[in-house]
Design a protein around this motif. Structure first.
Motif, short mmCIF file in Angstrom:
data_model
loop_
_atom_site.label_atom_id
_atom_site.label_comp_id
_atom_site.label_asym_id
_atom_site.label_seq_id
_atom_site.Cartn_x
_atom_site.Cartn_y
_atom_site.Cartn_z
N LEU A 590 0.80 -1.21 0.00
CA LEU A 590 0.00 0.00 0.00
C LEU A 590 0.84 1.27 0.00
O LEU A 590 0.46 2.27 -0.60
CB LEU A 590 -0.94 0.01 1.21
CG LEU A 590 -2.11 -0.97 1.15
CD1 LEU A 590 -2.89 -0.92 2.44
CD2 LEU A 590 -3.01 -0.65 -0.02
N ASN A 591 1.96 1.24 0.74
CA ASN A 591 2.75 2.47 0.84
C ASN A 591 3.73 2.64 -0.30
O ASN A 591 4.62 3.48 -0.26
CB ASN A 591 3.50 2.52 2.18
CG ASN A 591 4.43 1.32 2.36
OD1 ASN A 591 4.46 0.42 1.52
ND2 ASN A 591 5.18 1.33 3.45
N LEU A 594 1.64 3.75 -6.88
CA LEU A 594 0.85 2.94 -7.81
C LEU A 594 1.45 3.08 -9.20
O LEU A 594 1.06 3.93 -9.99
CB LEU A 594 -0.61 3.38 -7.80
CG LEU A 594 -1.56 2.62 -8.73
CD1 LEU A 594 -1.57 1.15 -8.39
CD2 LEU A 594 -2.96 3.20 -8.66
N LYS A 654 -5.63 -2.55 -5.74
CA LYS A 654 -4.71 -1.44 -5.51
C LYS A 654 -5.43 -0.10 -5.67
O LYS A 654 -5.27 0.82 -4.86
CB LYS A 654 -3.55 -1.50 -6.50
CG LYS A 654 -2.52 -2.59 -6.21
CD LYS A 654 -1.42 -2.57 -7.27
CE LYS A 654 -0.39 -3.66 -6.98
NZ LYS A 654 0.68 -3.69 -8.02
N LYS A 655 -6.23 0.00 -6.72
CA LYS A 655 -6.95 1.25 -6.96
C LYS A 655 -8.05 1.46 -5.92
O LYS A 655 -8.30 2.61 -5.50
CB LYS A 655 -7.53 1.24 -8.37
CG LYS A 655 -6.48 1.33 -9.47
CD LYS A 655 -7.12 1.53 -10.83
CE LYS A 655 -6.07 1.77 -11.91
NZ LYS A 655 -6.66 2.09 -13.22
N TYR A 657 -8.05 0.45 -2.79
CA TYR A 657 -7.41 0.90 -1.54
C TYR A 657 -7.08 2.38 -1.59
O TYR A 657 -7.30 3.12 -0.61
CB TYR A 657 -6.13 0.09 -1.29
CG TYR A 657 -6.35 -1.30 -0.74
CD1 TYR A 657 -7.44 -1.60 0.05
CD2 TYR A 657 -5.44 -2.32 -1.00
CE1 TYR A 657 -7.64 -2.88 0.57
CE2 TYR A 657 -5.61 -3.60 -0.50
CZ TYR A 657 -6.73 -3.87 0.29
OH TYR A 657 -6.91 -5.13 0.80
N ARG A 658 -6.54 2.82 -2.68
CA ARG A 658 -6.14 4.23 -2.78
C ARG A 658 -7.36 5.15 -2.83
O ARG A 658 -7.36 6.23 -2.23
CB ARG A 658 -5.21 4.42 -3.98
CG ARG A 658 -3.81 3.94 -3.66
CD ARG A 658 -3.01 3.58 -4.89
NE ARG A 658 -1.65 3.19 -4.50
CZ ARG A 658 -1.31 1.99 -4.04
NH1 ARG A 658 -2.24 1.06 -3.93
NH2 ARG A 658 -0.07 1.72 -3.69
N TYR A 661 -8.79 5.23 0.79
CA TYR A 661 -8.04 6.06 1.73
C TYR A 661 -8.20 7.55 1.39
O TYR A 661 -8.27 8.39 2.30
CB TYR A 661 -6.56 5.70 1.75
CG TYR A 661 -5.79 6.56 2.73
CD1 TYR A 661 -5.90 6.34 4.10
CD2 TYR A 661 -5.01 7.62 2.29
CE1 TYR A 661 -5.25 7.16 5.01
CE2 TYR A 661 -4.35 8.44 3.18
CZ TYR A 661 -4.47 8.20 4.55
OH TYR A 661 -3.82 9.01 5.44
N PRO A 785 -1.68 4.21 2.20
CA PRO A 785 -1.44 4.20 0.75
C PRO A 785 -0.90 5.52 0.25
O PRO A 785 -1.18 6.59 0.80
CB PRO A 785 -2.83 3.93 0.16
CG PRO A 785 -3.66 3.45 1.29
CD PRO A 785 -3.10 4.07 2.52
N HIS A 786 -0.10 5.43 -0.79
CA HIS A 786 0.28 6.64 -1.52
C HIS A 786 -0.96 7.16 -2.25
O HIS A 786 -1.71 6.39 -2.83
CB HIS A 786 1.37 6.33 -2.55
CG HIS A 786 2.75 6.36 -1.98
ND1 HIS A 786 3.46 7.52 -1.80
CD2 HIS A 786 3.56 5.36 -1.54
CE1 HIS A 786 4.66 7.24 -1.28
NE2 HIS A 786 4.73 5.94 -1.11
N ILE A 787 -1.16 8.45 -2.20
CA ILE A 787 -2.26 9.06 -2.94
C ILE A 787 -1.65 9.88 -4.07
O ILE A 787 -1.33 11.06 -3.91
CB ILE A 787 -3.12 9.96 -2.03
CG1 ILE A 787 -3.62 9.16 -0.84
CG2 ILE A 787 -4.30 10.53 -2.82
CD1 ILE A 787 -4.50 7.99 -1.20
#
Length: 920
Positions: A590-591, A594, A654-655, A657-658, A661, A785-787
């Motif tokens: 998550l971190n 993407l 993945k998408k 989760y982002r 968040y 997660p990275h946004i």
């Protein structure tokens, strides 16, 4: 011509006429059992309230319900003095809509409580103090009214401006005329309202409504005395004088006149002049004229008319429609009625706001963007793009078809024909039965975009993979149907563009996911094509890119989680792999940013593509085709067989989760600024639910789980945060709907509020897990997660590099796609030679990045990095088992990687706020 006072009285007395009709007929939808209020039943209510109820002829049930709503609103203490009557009107509207016993029209209600449209809608929203007064049924009715009002207002404003360019207030030469321009304009507008109500099933379609308005104007211009006309319209009518005089001299033969205009060139002069003045496509307007307006004239007995029709006849016909629909009396626009006037500030801003150009486009002067002009401009831009495209496969695309093991040409043609019929039929069902041909025209535009994007996709795959056989992809039905659906969504959204809602497509019967229902296409399949579609079609404008991104978000929020979705089957398969639980996407990733290079081909052929079990049965070399390009080239050197995950499922999670968040972060910024330590805990519960209790998402919305997780954590942490406060803040987030928290699935067929869902479903399922956060040993927090910015590249302002004074980064404008396969990107201290050096670089980068990842996340095992695709196909994992021995080079790369990562993290942090503002 009747005096001005008489004309104004005719419209102003419409309310009284409606009163008489309801008195005689009982009113549409009003029950016969209760025509008068029972005095004894309502003695506890205020006399002024009962007076308003009697004026509106409401039933006892509506009166009681409205009074209970009023008492709830009054208890909130938010009532402004001297506004009781206005609030009562809102309460009566809510009660009448909920009980389906509306005995009054919306315009009549406005007249009785003396409010305009904007004031009424704002007051209604404020009335919902406890989030349980305004039902989803009322919300839907209000949304329809707002859209219809916006469309009528935009059309009337354009109608007024157009008429000033057509008609003179007084003729230059005094002639004995039977009519004048004002009466013609009045008749024209009312006939248009009648035609719109009878021809169009979807009355809030701005584009088709405007094209129909041009048809009505053309009809009246031809019947108008030339002395009343200006410029090009007078010249156009003069060209028709001879046939007009011939028909006039034979009035008795009017019934035998042809209902449709002659196909002579002169017959199009007036229409061409109107279309040129309004920047509208002549062929589209002509199509509306022939398929919709002419049949309306025939049914109304007006096709053979030789003079201006009598306004009273079709005004009464329109009034019947208006009384039936219980909505806005658009005739009142003619009298500048206060109830239909827009806010003056909004109109000034609209007229003064020019359309912004992207910096790579040629700067051109664009007139003020009124709603109609904005819609016409969007359509014109799309047509310019597709003018050079064909509605048949190009020669290059045919070559790709012929290179396939199984040529898909015949299947593609049959599929297009079948889906074309389905699209046109459903389009006519939604818009109007006479609009089948209009649907066919839009489908043709979609076909052009479909073939154009398909060719670009295949060409991009050819460059990426160095193969020409795409048999599996081009014979994949889901891929073709999704690609065509995406192309048609672009076309439909362009025609449905709504400047009223801050640059978004309006919610109409054609709004997404309408196209999925038409093609019986699963949302999870449709999501796979969106990103590739945007990346290979550089001509898409920013607004349309954001629309497609919003479609993707809606799929991830709720549509893909419906019971019949393929998503649940994939999740089940993912957990059953090799008899052990295997998460769709481990939280340890998550971190990480993407970043992926998956294309539509990867997603549609996943997980069949590069299956280890399948590859292990193949002996010898593997042919280089698009269907097995990732298969191992040397089977004897591969690790033990392993079931491969679904690429489409992994990327989807993945998408999700982002997106999840990002939504949570926005909500926390509104509610928990003073307790920032709660956000990662809420996120951990939220992420745990999506990963391990995904059945809670079935037929539900992502935001329902988010709000429940927030309430649960605040509860166990003794933070006073009520659901009312949460949903109040939630309504202020972008792209939200009150139905999300007012109508939540409890069990099959039963829906209730978010509070009931939390108590009966969410809490019961996750009680043990939730209570762990109150213990001294809470669960390990999930990585944040990275946004990132939107993965879809569209022109944007240059971004400043963190820590620099004058360094900015702008998107590369060259159309050339630079990939590791086609460009040498970097050289450090030596020239590139054989492919062995590329292998060494891959090994060094993999090793150094792996070390960096361990430092960032000590709780999870490092995942092997993706190998740069220079020349070896099929090897997605980096092989770092061999020592390189080049320590200096490795150290240098590690330093560069570390620096680059820090800069990326800082840049992502800087643009996060910009992203949020952009989405709003």
């Amino acid at each position: 011509m009747p005096p001005k006072s008489q004309r104004r009285t005719a419209a102003a007395t419409a309310v009284q006429e409606m009163e008489d009709k309801r008195t005689n007929n009982g009113g549409t939808g009003s029950p016969k059992k209760s025509k008068e209020l029972t005095a004894e039943r309502h003695k506890d209510k205020e006399s002024d309230f009962l007076t308003l109820c009697r004026k509106l002829k409401v039933t006892d049930e509506v009166c009681d319900r409205a009074w209970r709503i009023w008492e709830t609103v009054l208890a909130s203490g938010d009532i402004v003095p001297d506004t009781n009557v206005k609030h009562w009107g809102v309460c009566l509207f809510i009660a009448g809509t909920d009980l389906n016993t509306m005995t009054f029209t919306f315009s009549e209600l406005q007249k009785n409580i003396n409010v305009n449209v904007a004031y009424f809608f704002n007051l209604l929203k404020k009335t919902d103090v406890n989030m349980d007064i305004v039902s989803t049924k009322v919300n839907t009715a209000v949304s329809r009214l707002e859209n219809k009002y916006d469309v009528h207002l935009a059309l009337y404003q354009r109608f007024e401006r157009t008429c000033t360019k057509i008609y003179m207030e007084a003729p230059d030469v005094q002639e004995n005329l039977d009519t004048d321009s004002k009466s013609i304009i009045r008749s024209c507008w009312i006939l248009f309202l009648l035609a719109k109500g009878k021809v169009l099933q979807m009355e809030d379609d701005l584009v088709i409504s405007f094209q129909l308005l041009l048809c009505v104007l053309e009809y009246f211009i031809k019947l108008s005395p030339p002395a009343l006309l200006k410029g090009p319209f007078k010249a156009a009518v003069n060209g028709l004088n001879q046939p007009t005089q011939t028909r006039t001299s034979r009035r008795n033969q009017g019934r035998n006149a042809r209902p449709a205009p002659k196909p002579a060139e002169t017959d199009l002069r007036v229409m061409e002049a109107l279309c040129k003045e309004n920047e509208c496509n002549v062929d589209e307007v002509k199509n509306v004229y022939l398929t919709s307006f002419m049949p309306f004239l025939d049914s109304s007995g007006l096709s053979g008319s030789q003079g201006i029709p009598e306004v009273e006849v079709f005004s009464k016909q329109y009034e019947e429609l208006y009384l039936k629909n219980k909505d806005i009396d658009a005739r009142l626009f003619l009298d500048n009625d206060e109830t239909l006037q827009p806010a003056k500030i909004d109109m000034l801003e609209l007229e003064r706001t020019p359309r912004k150009n992207h910096f790579e486009e040629e700067i051109v002067g664009i007139p003020p963007q009124t709603p109609v002009r904005a819609a016409m401009n969007s359509i014109q831009q799309l047509k310019v793009i597709l003018n050079s495209a064909s509605d048949k496969p190009s020669e290059n695309l045919k070559r790709y078809f012929s290179n396939c093991t199984v040529n898909p040409s015949e299947d593609v043609a049959q599929r297009v024909e079948c889906l074309g019929r389905a699209f046109s039929d459903r389009f006519a069902l939604a818009v109007g039965q006479g609009c089948t041909e209009i649907g066919s025209q839009r489908f043709t535009l979609g076909i052009r975009l479909y073939y154009r994007v398909m060719e670009s996709m295949v060409k991009s795959e050819e460059e990426r993979l160095s193969v020409q056989n795409f048999s599996k992809l081009l014979n994949n039905n889901a891929f073709h149907t999704s690609l065509l659906a995406c192309a048609l969504e672009v076309v439909t959204a362009t025609y449905g563009w709504s400047p009223f809602k801050s640059g978004s497509t309006s919610e109409t019967d054609l709004s997404f996911p309408w196209i999925l229902d038409v093609f019986e296409l699963r949302a999870f399949d449709f999501y796979k094509v969106i990103e590739s579609f945007i990346k290979v079609e550089p001509s898409l404008k920013r607004d349309m890119i954001k629309h497609l991104e919003r479609c993707e978000h809606r799929i991830m929020e709720s549509i893909a989680w419906r019971s019949d979705s393929a998503l649940f089957e994939l999740l089940k398969q993912s957990k059953e792999q090799e008899g052990h639980v295997d998460h769709a996407e481990p939280p340890s990733t998550l971190n990480l940013p993407l970043q992926h290079n998956h294309t539509a081909a990867d997603l549609y052929l996943s997980p069949v593509r590069s299956s280890w079990k399948k590859a292990s049965s193949i002996n010898g070399s593997v042919p280089q085709t698009a269907d097995n390009q990732t298969a191992p080239s040397a089977q004897s050197q591969q690790p033990p067989p392993k079931t491969q995950k679904s690429t489409s499922l992994s990327l989807f999670y993945k998408k999700v989760y982002r997106l999840a968040y990002m939504r949570l972060d926005m909500l926390c910024s509104h509610l928990l600024k003073g307790q920032p330590e709660l956000e990662p805990i809420i996120w951990t519960l939220f992420q745990h639910t999506l990963q391990n209790e995904y059945e809670l998402m079935r037929d539900r919305h992502l935001d329902q789980i988010m709000m429940s997780a927030m309430y649960a954590i605040c509860k166990v942490k003794n933070v006073d945060l009520r659901f009312k406060t949460i949903v109040t803040a939630y309504k202020n987030l972008p792209n939200t709907n009150q139905e999300t928290f007012k109508r939540v699935l409890i069990r099959e067929g039963q829906y209730d509020s978010i509070i009931v869902f939390y108590n009966l479903v969410f809490m019961q399922k996750l009680k043990t897990n939730i209570l762990q956060y109150a213990s001294t040993r809470p669960p390990t927090l999930s990585p944040i997660p990275h946004i990132p910015c939107s993965p879809y590249k569209f022109p944007n302002s240059p971004l400043k590099v963190p820590g620099s004074n004058n360094i900015y980064i702008s998107p590369m404008m060259s159309p050339t796609k630079m990939t590791p396969r086609t460009r040498i990107l970097v050289s450090i201290g030596e020239s590139f030679g054989s492919s062995e050096k590329f292998h060494k670089i891959n090994q060094m980068v993999s090793s150094s990045e792996r070390t960096l990842k361990r430092g960032l996340d000590m709780s999870s095992a490092p995942k092997p990095l993706k190998r740069l695709r220079f020349d070896t196909e099929g090897q997605d994992e980096a092989d770092s088992s061999k020592p390189t021995g080049e320590s200096k080079f490795q150290q240098k790369l590690a330093e560069m990687t570390s620096t680059r990562t820090r800069m990326q993290e800082q840049k992502l942090k800087d643009v996060a706020d910009a992203l949020k503002r952009d989405e709003k």
